[in-house]
Design a protein around this motif. Structure first.
Motif, PDB file in Angstrom:
ATOM      1  N   ASP A 194       0.824  -1.202   0.000  1.00 19.32           N
ATOM      2  CA  ASP A 194       0.000   0.000   0.000  1.00 19.32           C
ATOM      3  C   ASP A 194       0.866   1.264   0.000  1.00 19.32           C
ATOM      4  O   ASP A 194       0.364   2.354  -0.278  1.00 19.32           O
ATOM      5  CB  ASP A 194      -0.958   0.003   1.197  1.00 19.32           C
ATOM      6  N   LEU A 227       0.034   1.594  -5.999  1.00 19.48           N
ATOM      7  CA  LEU A 227      -0.719   0.339  -6.057  1.00 19.48           C
ATOM      8  C   LEU A 227      -1.986   0.503  -6.893  1.00 19.48           C
ATOM      9  O   LEU A 227      -2.330  -0.381  -7.677  1.00 19.48           O
ATOM     10  CB  LEU A 227      -1.063  -0.133  -4.641  1.00 19.48           C
ATOM     11  N   ASP A 228      -2.649   1.628  -6.766  1.00 18.73           N
ATOM     12  CA  ASP A 228      -3.851   1.875  -7.576  1.00 18.73           C
ATOM     13  C   ASP A 228      -3.531   1.873  -9.066  1.00 18.73           C
ATOM     14  O   ASP A 228      -4.305   1.351  -9.874  1.00 18.73           O
ATOM     15  CB  ASP A 228      -4.511   3.198  -7.183  1.00 18.73           C
ATOM     16  N   GLN A 231      -5.065  -6.317  -1.247  1.00 14.04           N
ATOM     17  CA  GLN A 231      -3.824  -6.009  -0.534  1.00 14.04           C
ATOM     18  C   GLN A 231      -4.099  -6.004   0.955  1.00 14.04           C
ATOM     19  O   GLN A 231      -5.140  -5.532   1.411  1.00 14.04           O
ATOM     20  CB  GLN A 231      -3.282  -4.634  -0.937  1.00 14.04           C
TER      21      GLN A 231
END
Length: 148
Positions: free
Chosen positions: A13, A28-29, A50
């Motif tokens: 994250d 991460l997105d 996650q």
């Protein structure tokens, strides 16, 4: 449509903020969005998960088994090197599992050279930065298609 489960491990994250030399600046997105875009092009729905909690990871793997996912991609981070609990959860799966890492774990610290998952996964992809994810997705889709 194939169901692919992408499992992101501990500290992921923080991609985009932590150690840009090893992991770049991608978030991460952004990784998840690129996987979902490629997945739709390949006829696969990619669900991303996650967690920083080992038990939650094991429970998500169990759910993937019960849901009948077609393949699993996993970048477990540091858990790769010591989590026998996650290894045992992965061993329950009957679908292809592709282990991936953004950095080349074999060119880093000695403790990172060993993967406790290596004996049960279809294959490993490491060292290609964020491209490791798309390479792993392509490999997983190919493994599912060739097994049918």
């Amino acid at each position: 449509m194939l169901k692919i489960l992408m499992l992101h491990g501990i500290n992921h994250d923080m991609f985009g903020k932590r150690d840009p030399v090893q992991y770049g600046t991608i978030t991460l997105d952004e990784i998840n969005a690129s996987l979902q875009k490629l997945g739709s092009e390949l006829g696969a729905q990619v669900e991303c998960f996650q967690t920083n909690h080992e038990g939650d990871m094991c429970e998500r793997i169990h759910k993937g088994f019960l849901d009948g996912v077609d393949a699993v991609l996993i970048n477990a981070g540091a858990w790769t090197h010591y989590s026998y609990g996650i290894r045992d959860a992965l061993a329950i799966l009957t679908c292809p599992i592709v282990e991936l890492h953004m950095s080349n774990i074999h060119a880093r610290e000695e403790f990172r050279h060993k993967s406790v998952f290596a004996e049960i996964v279809k294959g490993q992809i490491c060292g290609f930065g964020a491209d490791s994810y798309v390479l792993a997705l392509r490999a997983a889709v190919s493994a599912v298609q060739s097994s049918k």
